[in-house]
Design an enzyme around this catalytic site. Sequence first.
Site, PDB file in Angstrom:
ATOM      1  N   ASP A   8     -55.857 -60.451  46.419  1.00 59.57           N
ATOM      2  CA  ASP A   8     -54.425 -60.125  46.351  1.00 59.57           C
ATOM      3  C   ASP A   8     -54.001 -59.613  44.978  1.00 59.57           C
ATOM      4  O   ASP A   8     -53.065 -60.123  44.358  1.00 59.57           O
ATOM      5  CB  ASP A   8     -53.594 -61.351  46.764  1.00 59.57           C
ATOM      6  CG  ASP A   8     -53.835 -61.730  48.220  1.00 59.57           C
ATOM      7  OD1 ASP A   8     -53.307 -61.033  49.102  1.00 59.57           O
ATOM      8  OD2 ASP A   8     -54.576 -62.704  48.468  1.00 59.57           O
ATOM      9  N   HIS A  10     -53.008 -56.416  44.626  1.00 57.38           N
ATOM     10  CA  HIS A  10     -51.852 -55.584  44.992  1.00 57.38           C
ATOM     11  C   HIS A  10     -51.545 -54.473  43.984  1.00 57.38           C
ATOM     12  O   HIS A  10     -50.383 -54.249  43.614  1.00 57.38           O
ATOM     13  CB  HIS A  10     -50.607 -56.457  45.191  1.00 57.38           C
ATOM     14  CG  HIS A  10     -50.663 -57.292  46.435  1.00 57.38           C
ATOM     15  ND1 HIS A  10     -50.314 -56.793  47.673  1.00 57.38           N
ATOM     16  CD2 HIS A  10     -51.047 -58.571  46.636  1.00 57.38           C
ATOM     17  CE1 HIS A  10     -50.478 -57.736  48.579  1.00 57.38           C
ATOM     18  NE2 HIS A  10     -50.937 -58.829  47.983  1.00 57.38           N
ATOM     19  N   HIS A  85     -52.709 -55.148  53.550  1.00 55.61           N
ATOM     20  CA  HIS A  85     -52.101 -54.043  52.811  1.00 55.61           C
ATOM     21  C   HIS A  85     -53.067 -52.878  52.636  1.00 55.61           C
ATOM     22  O   HIS A  85     -52.629 -51.745  52.430  1.00 55.61           O
ATOM     23  CB  HIS A  85     -51.611 -54.524  51.438  1.00 55.61           C
ATOM     24  CG  HIS A  85     -50.342 -55.303  51.495  1.00 55.61           C
ATOM     25  ND1 HIS A  85     -49.128 -54.796  51.094  1.00 55.61           N
ATOM     26  CD2 HIS A  85     -50.090 -56.557  51.943  1.00 55.61           C
ATOM     27  CE1 HIS A  85     -48.190 -55.708  51.274  1.00 55.61           C
ATOM     28  NE2 HIS A  85     -48.757 -56.785  51.789  1.00 55.61           N
TER      29      HIS A  85
END
Length: 381
Positions: A8, A10, A85
Site C-alpha cells: 500500500d 499508493h 488500485h
Amino acid sequence: MQFAHLADTHMGYRQYGLTERETDFFEVFDQAIEEIISERPDFAIHSGDLFEYSRPPTRALLTAQHGILKLKEAKIPIYAIAGNHDVVMRKNALPPQILYKDFGLKLISPNNPFYVIDDVFIGGSPYTSKYHSKALIERLESIEKSSQNYEKRILVLHQGIDRYIPYEYELKIGDVPQSFNYCAFGHIHERVVDDFGAGKLAYPGSTEIWRSNEVEGYKKNGKGFYLVDISGDIPEIENINLKLPREFIKKTILASKLQEELSRINQYISSLQEKPILMVTVEGGNFNRSEVYETLNQTLSDSCLTVRPNYHPTTIESEPNPFENGKEALNIKKMIEHNLKDFNSEKVNQLATGLLKELSDGDFKTAQTIAQNFYEDLYDH
C-alpha cells in the site's frame, strides 16, 4: 532467512489535490527502498497497491522503476502482486507492475502463481473482488497444494478479511489456508500481526497516511514495513518505521477560545520543518461557521499545507414544532432526520442536516468542506 514485507505505497496519489502530498508518497517510497537495502534481507515482498491508479502518472512509474532497480543492484529480488488500485478492470488486462519484469520485479499472478527462492515457496494471487470470492478460494486451494513439499511457505494476498473489516471484506478468515508460515497481506492500512495456523498473518499497513482516519493508528504504531525472519518455527517480525515528510495534526478546540487555541497551534507549527496538515474540530455553544472558517484560514493558511475543519456545536437553538399550536410551516431539518433514521447513522444525519444549513445560507465553501470531511472519514479501500 529474512525478507521485507511492505504494501500500500499508493504512489501517484495527490491527496487533497496537493502536489506536495503526491511528492510525500514518493519520498516515503524512496525511504522504504533505502531502509530495505540497509537491512540486507534475502528478498522483499510487496502485497499490492504499489500505485494509486491502474494507469499511474509518469513520475510514479519512474519512481517505482528507480527503487526496483536499486533493489536489483543490491541483489534483493522483489515479489509483488497487484492490489485493487493496481488492477485494470478489463478482461486479460495486465497491471502496471508488469512493466518491471526486466528490472527485477517478479509478479505473482494467475499465470505465475508462485516462485521458489532457496527452497522457500512464495505464492499468492492478485486482488479479487468479493463477487469472485469462489474463484479466489479455489485458487488458494491450488496454491496450498503446490506448496506442500516446501519447508517454508509464504502466502501473498491483497484482500480484506471479515475478522478485521466486517463490512468491507472479500474473504472470510476461515477461507485462508492455515498451512503457510507467513501470510503476507495488503489492503488494510493499519498494522496487524496475528497468530494464524502454522505461523503469522500480517498487514504492514500503508507507508503514508492515505486517509485522515489513519492518524491515530500512525501515532500509536508508526508507518513503514516489516522485517520478517522465518528461520525458526515461528516467524519473528520487526517493525521498521519510516519518517513521514510532514505531520498530520488533529486538534479539537472550543469556539469560545478560538483565537487563544489558534495562537497555541501556530506556536507549535512554527517549530516544524515542513508545513503540516491540520484537521481541526471546533465545538462548543452556538457559532457562525462561516466566520470560524474565515478565522481559521486567515490565521493558519500560511503556516499549514491545508486546514481541514469540522464543526460540532454542542447547543442548537430550539425551533418551533411545525405541527404544534396549529402552525403549518414545515421543519425541513426534522423531516430529513426522520427520513434518514433507518440508516442508523448519526454521521449521515449530521451530513444531511449540515449541508442543508450551509446551502440554505449560501455558504457553499463550508458545505464543500463538510462533504469532503464526511467522505474522508469513511474507511475507503
